[in-house]
Every structure is written in structure tokens, then in C-alpha cells.
Design an enzyme around this catalytic site. Structure first.
Site, PDB file in Angstrom:
ATOM      1  N   CYS A 113      48.004  -8.015  14.426  1.00 48.03           N
ATOM      2  CA  CYS A 113      47.754  -6.546  13.972  1.00 48.03           C
ATOM      3  C   CYS A 113      48.487  -6.108  12.678  1.00 48.03           C
ATOM      4  CB  CYS A 113      47.979  -5.489  15.038  1.00 48.03           C
ATOM      5  SG  CYS A 113      47.077  -5.792  16.516  1.00 48.03           S
ATOM      6  N   HIS A 249      48.615   1.467  11.945  1.00 49.99           N
ATOM      7  CA  HIS A 249      47.671   0.598  12.590  1.00 49.99           C
ATOM      8  C   HIS A 249      47.226   1.491  13.909  1.00 49.99           C
ATOM      9  CE1 HIS A 249      46.212  -2.561  15.039  1.00 49.99           C
ATOM     10  NE2 HIS A 249      46.842  -2.616  15.698  1.00 49.99           N
ATOM     11  N   ASN A 279      41.087  -0.664  18.710  1.00 55.06           N
ATOM     12  CA  ASN A 279      41.888  -1.326  18.145  1.00 55.06           C
ATOM     13  C   ASN A 279      41.271  -2.524  17.287  1.00 55.06           C
ATOM     14  OD1 ASN A 279      44.184  -3.175  17.101  1.00 55.06           O
ATOM     15  ND2 ASN A 279      45.161  -3.102  19.056  1.00 55.06           N
TER      16      ASN A 279
END
Ligand code: UT7
Length: 322
Positions: A113, A249, A279
Site C-alpha cells: 500500500c 492512502h 482500498n
């Protein structure tokens, strides 16, 4: 001073929307639980045969068009992904070929990520070292391919998508100098088993599925990211008050809100897209940036703070003047 300035941005999402209600029919979950715990309402899922490089190519073409450039103007490509089309060659080479680019170089970079921030810092360093004049920096993922669709603790959280930036080395001077002002990268492999994929070419000879100790990752995401942001502020003299936008993020609305609060960043400066995208790992920051640029929030000259944390653990920050 040579600075890496963003001159174009683009993103792409697969057509198929998967809603929380649809997930209710797949695993023992509820729209209410997913929204309350994560803030996610829907996510996009790549069609059968639609790959990470497909999403990356479309996002890259939009970024190039936005910059008024063609692939002939690009010297290298850095693609952040944990879901490449194949183990090798790098999906970046597929993107390079499909953009009709037969010069320069292209490579994938994997920091889960945090991947986009690692790619941005790497491209920035290559530009400053004179490896080229312009780079395409991409985050593209098809996490739907590595989800265990019977595991409710993970499958409701992730989605597919891609975002891309054109980064150009320019001579910038003075207080309003644009470009990447500073980047700070970290990792700590002691936490590698809290968020991982249970397969790989040299261990199981399979691709594997994503596994996560959600609560542990949550705790670290809120607690650890502040160090890299404090480093970014210390390196530049900027602060929570002077930044215009915080684009973190997009993993969980609660993580984003708690981090902003801890850092003293006003809620109206925070860009969130997690409700619509879920996500998307390395793609989440360029996707969120593109949304905020398109809707007129982020403008030329704005001070933008980026932050991410993910598997490894890896984490990082970047501060740039748009
Ligand atoms: O991108 C970086 C990587 N990822 C992240 O940053 C994600 C970090 N973690 C999180 O976002 C959160 O921890 C989650 C959203 C994954 C979970 O939220 P939580 O508040 O930490 O919940 P929890 O894991 O403590 O689970 C609470 C309960 C459990 O039941 P019991 O043990 O209390 O009876 C879970 O079994 O919720 C249950 N649960 C679910 N219930 C309905 C877990 N997943 C689901 C689900 N639907 N999908």
C-alpha cells in the site's frame, strides 16, 4: 534547483461496481458493519481478463494527455504494484510496449500500500540524478485477484484501480518552487506476518491469498505514520497549518480521520475516496489525487501532503507543491 514537478495526472477504474449489499450475499457481513468499521460503500472489480497493466495503460494515457505529451516524451516508467500480470516480466514493460515506447526503461516496484510513495521517491531520485527528464509514475492494482472471497475480514475492504502521474525535472527556484519537496520512506520487516499473501513463486509456487490481522494493522497505521510526516515537516519547515491538502492512502476512513486528528490537520483539508474505491493499495493515492484535481480542490501551487502505510510493514510520506 532541479525539482520533479507533476505536469499531468490520470486514473482509471474498472466498470464493475461491487456494493456492500452484494457482499452481504457472498459472506456473513452487513452494509452497516462495513460502513461503520471502514467507511467503504462500494469498490470496483476488474472484469475477467482485465489486468493490472490494462488499468495502468488507460490511466497513463490520460496522464500523458493531461500533460500534453506522448510516450516519446517519457524517459522511464515506474509502476508500483503488488498484483502484477505475471511474476515476470514487469507489468511496467507491458505498459511500456502498449504505450508504443521503445526507448528508455520500465520497472515494477513493490511496497504494497506504500508502493506509490516508494515509486514517487524513486522516480524523483532518478530525475534528480539525471537518468531522464520525464517519468511516468503509476500505481495499479487488481487486488480482487488475491482476495479470499470466503474471508469476510479481508474481502470487503479492497478494490481495483489505477492512477498515474507525469513527473518532469525542472529548474525551480524561490519560495513557490513546485515539485516534490521531500520524501521519507520506512519499513520494518518484524511486522511482515501481520499483512501478507500466503503464496509466492519461491515458497509455494502459487499466487496465494491476502491475509491480515486487521486490528494490529489498524493500530500501527494510526501510531507509526506520524514519524514520517514529522520528518517531512522538519525537512521543509511546513506544518499541519501550512499544508493545503492531506491525501493519505485510502485503507479505512477511521484510520484517515484518526491520523488527521493526531497530526492536527483540519478535516476539510483531508481528501478521502475510500467510500467509493475501497482500498486499492498502491493505486489509492494517485486515484485520490486525480479525483481532487478534477473536482477543482487541488490547484497549481497547493502544498500537498501524501502518506501511506502497508504490508512489510512499509510506510512513507511525501510533500509536494502541485
Ligand atoms: O492498507 C493497509 C492495510 N490495511 C489496513 O490498513 C486495514 C487495517 N484494519 C482495519 O481497517 C480494521 O481493523 C478492519 C476494518 C479490518 C476491522 O475493523 P475492527 O474495528 O478492527 O474490527 P475487528 O477486526 O476487531 O473485528 C470486530 C468484529 C469481530 O468479531 P468478534 O471477534 O468481535 O466477535 C470480527 O469477526 O467484527 C467481525 N468481523 C466482521 N463482521 C461483519 C470482521 N469482519 C467482518 C465483516 N462483517 N466483514
Amino acid at each position: 534547483m532541479i525539482r520533479s514537478v507533476v505536469t499531468g495526472i490520470g486514473s482509471h477504474l474498472p466498470e464493475k461496481i461491487l456494493t456492500n449489499r452484494e457482499l452481504e450475499a457472498m459472506v456473513d457481513t452487513s452494509d452497516e458493519w462495513i460502513v461503520q468499521r471502514s467507511g467503504i460503500c462500494e469498490r470496483r472489480i476488474a472484469a475477467e481478463g482485465e489486468t493490472t497493466s490494462d488499468l495502468a495503460v488507460t490511466a497513463s494515457k490520460k496522464a500523458l494527455a493531461d500533460a500534453g505529451l506522448g510516450s516519446a516524451d517519457i524517459d522511464f516508467i515506474v509502476l508500483a504494484t503488488s498484483t502484477p500480470d505475471q511474476t515476470f516480466p514487469a507489468s511496467a514493460c507491458t505498459v511500456q510496449e502498449r504505450l508504443g515506447m521503445h526507448h528508455g526503461y520500465a520497472f515494477d516496484l513493490q511496497a504494497v500500500c506504500s508502493g506509490f510513495l516508494f515509486a514517487l521517491a524513486t522516480a524523483d531520485a532518478h530525475l534528480k540524478a539525471g537518468f531522464g527528464k520525464r517519468a511516468l509514475v503509476i500505481g495499479s492494482e487488481t487486488f480482487s485477484r488475491i482476495l479470499d472471497w470466503s474471508d469476510r475480514t479481508t474481502c470487503v475492504l479492497f478494490g481495483d484501480g489505477a492512477g498515474a502521474l507525469v513527473l518532469e525535472a525542472r529548474e525551480e527556484t524561490g519560495d513557490g518552487a513546485r515539485g516534490v519537496l521531500t520524501s521519507h520512506l520506512r519499513s520494518d520487516g518484524r511486522h511482515r506476518d501481520k499483512l501478507y499473501v500466503d503464496g509466492g513463486p519461491s515458497s509455494t509456487r502459487t499466487v496465494g491469498y491476502l491475509r491480515m490481522e486487521g486490528r494490529e494493522v489498524f493500530k500501527h497505521a494510526v501510531a507509526t505514520i506520524t514519524d514520517v510526516i514529522e520528518d517531512a515537516f522538519a525537512a521543509t519547515g511546513e506544518s499541519a497549518e501550512t499544508i493545503d491538502w492531506f491525501v493519505p492512502h485510502q485503507a479505512n476512513k477511521r484510520i484517515i480521520d484518526a491520523s488527521a486528528k493526531r497530526l492536527g490537520i483540519a478535516p476539510q483539508k483531508v481528501v478521502t475516496t475510500v467510500e467509493k474505491h475501497g482500498n486499492t493499495s498502491a493505486a489509492s493515492i494517485p486515484l485520490a489525487l486525480d479525483v481532487a484535481v478534477r473536482d477543482g480542490r487541488i490547484k497549481k501551487g497547493d502544498l500537498v501532503l501524501l502518506e501511506a502505510m502497508g504490508g512489510g510493514f512499509t510506510w512513507g510520506s511525501a510533500l509536494l507543491r502541485w
